[in-house]
Write a protein that holds these residues in place. Structure first.
Motif, PDB file in Angstrom:
ATOM      1  N   ILE A   7       1.081  -0.946   0.142  1.00 51.75           N
ATOM      2  CA  ILE A   7       0.134   0.045  -0.122  1.00 51.75           C
ATOM      3  C   ILE A   7       0.918   1.300   0.125  1.00 51.75           C
ATOM      4  O   ILE A   7       0.570   2.195  -0.559  1.00 51.75           O
ATOM      5  N   ALA A   8       1.790   1.430   0.708  1.00 53.43           N
ATOM      6  CA  ALA A   8       2.923   2.527   0.890  1.00 53.43           C
ATOM      7  C   ALA A   8       3.660   2.586  -0.544  1.00 53.43           C
ATOM      8  O   ALA A   8       3.730   3.677  -1.007  1.00 53.43           O
ATOM      9  N   ASN A   9       3.967   1.483  -1.236  1.00 55.32           N
ATOM     10  CA  ASN A   9       4.553   1.762  -2.538  1.00 55.32           C
ATOM     11  C   ASN A   9       3.659   2.167  -3.678  1.00 55.32           C
ATOM     12  O   ASN A   9       3.906   3.046  -4.229  1.00 55.32           O
ATOM     13  N   TYR A  10       2.457   1.818  -3.398  1.00 54.34           N
ATOM     14  CA  TYR A  10       1.335   2.156  -4.404  1.00 54.34           C
ATOM     15  C   TYR A  10       0.871   3.621  -4.154  1.00 54.34           C
ATOM     16  O   TYR A  10       0.962   4.153  -5.448  1.00 54.34           O
ATOM     17  N   VAL A  16       3.617  10.461  -7.011  1.00 51.68           N
ATOM     18  CA  VAL A  16       4.597  10.841  -7.991  1.00 51.68           C
ATOM     19  C   VAL A  16       3.858  11.005  -9.235  1.00 51.68           C
ATOM     20  O   VAL A  16       4.197  12.193 -10.154  1.00 51.68           O
ATOM     21  N   ARG A  17       3.181  10.227  -9.884  1.00 53.85           N
ATOM     22  CA  ARG A  17       2.790  10.222 -11.338  1.00 53.85           C
ATOM     23  C   ARG A  17       1.615  11.124 -11.261  1.00 53.85           C
ATOM     24  O   ARG A  17       1.494  12.011 -12.319  1.00 53.85           O
ATOM     25  N   GLN A  18       0.807  11.342 -10.137  1.00 50.13           N
ATOM     26  CA  GLN A  18      -0.461  12.181 -10.352  1.00 50.13           C
ATOM     27  C   GLN A  18      -0.336  13.483  -9.625  1.00 50.13           C
ATOM     28  O   GLN A  18      -0.841  14.241 -10.214  1.00 50.13           O
ATOM     29  N   THR A  22       1.952  17.473 -11.514  1.00 52.39           N
ATOM     30  CA  THR A  22       1.087  18.797 -11.730  1.00 52.39           C
ATOM     31  C   THR A  22       1.717  19.973 -11.177  1.00 52.39           C
ATOM     32  O   THR A  22       1.331  21.129 -11.522  1.00 52.39           O
ATOM     33  N   LEU A  23       2.805  19.758 -10.405  1.00 48.95           N
ATOM     34  CA  LEU A  23       3.534  20.973  -9.814  1.00 48.95           C
ATOM     35  C   LEU A  23       4.596  21.573 -10.998  1.00 48.95           C
ATOM     36  O   LEU A  23       4.736  22.588 -10.803  1.00 48.95           O
ATOM     37  N   GLN A  24       4.758  20.715 -11.917  1.00 47.73           N
ATOM     38  CA  GLN A  24       5.614  21.287 -13.055  1.00 47.73           C
ATOM     39  C   GLN A  24       4.827  21.185 -14.451  1.00 47.73           C
ATOM     40  O   GLN A  24       4.430  20.285 -14.816  1.00 47.73           O
ATOM     41  N   ASN A  47      15.044   9.845  -9.102  1.00 45.79           N
ATOM     42  CA  ASN A  47      14.235   8.610  -8.965  1.00 45.79           C
ATOM     43  C   ASN A  47      15.029   7.510  -8.455  1.00 45.79           C
ATOM     44  O   ASN A  47      14.525   6.416  -8.238  1.00 45.79           O
ATOM     45  N   THR A  48      16.303   7.858  -8.040  1.00 46.81           N
ATOM     46  CA  THR A  48      17.138   6.755  -7.383  1.00 46.81           C
ATOM     47  C   THR A  48      16.951   6.717  -5.891  1.00 46.81           C
ATOM     48  O   THR A  48      17.539   5.877  -5.418  1.00 46.81           O
ATOM     49  N   VAL A  49      16.372   7.790  -5.446  1.00 44.06           N
ATOM     50  CA  VAL A  49      16.282   7.861  -4.101  1.00 44.06           C
ATOM     51  C   VAL A  49      14.751   7.129  -3.617  1.00 44.06           C
ATOM     52  O   VAL A  49      13.813   7.391  -4.150  1.00 44.06           O
ATOM     53  N   PRO A  50      15.084   6.531  -2.314  1.00 45.55           N
ATOM     54  CA  PRO A  50      13.508   6.114  -1.816  1.00 45.55           C
ATOM     55  C   PRO A  50      12.503   7.095  -1.532  1.00 45.55           C
ATOM     56  O   PRO A  50      12.772   8.224  -1.612  1.00 45.55           O
TER      57      PRO A  50
END
Length: 96
Positions: A7-10, A16-18, A22-24, A47-50
């Motif tokens: 759930i945390a990963n999801y 990040v995607r949604q 939108t911030l940029q 993208n390499t950082v947790p």
């Protein structure tokens, strides 16, 4: 434990995607938008950082390309100074 991690990963991947996306606003400069400026508060995307480990930083210098569009910026974080392309910086708060 596996369900909580799933759930945390999801949540992180959707955030990040949604939301962060939108911030940029990238429209290849078809529309006039505000450039990054000195003292802007930004997320430094890596993208390499947790998840939850992206750096917050303050823009200290900007590097303009053709037509005065900012292509990169120097960012001061808590522990270092980085130079990153503008596409990897998400504006959180404009300088006043």
């Amino acid at each position: 434990m596996e369900t909580r991690q799933f759930i945390a990963n999801y949540f992180w991947s959707r955030w990040v995607r949604q939301y962060v996306y939108t911030l940029q606003h990238c429209h290849k400069w078809l529309l006039d938008r505000r450039n990054l400026a000195v003292n802007d508060l930004v997320f430094v995307v890596d993208n390499t950082v947790p998840r939850c480990r992206w750096l917050l930083g303050r823009v200290t210098k900007v590097f303009a390309g053709e037509a005065e569009h900012v292509r990169a910026a120097e960012v001061k974080t808590k522990t270092s100074r980085l130079v990153r392309p503008a596409t990897k910086l998400y504006l959180l708060e404009e300088a006043t």
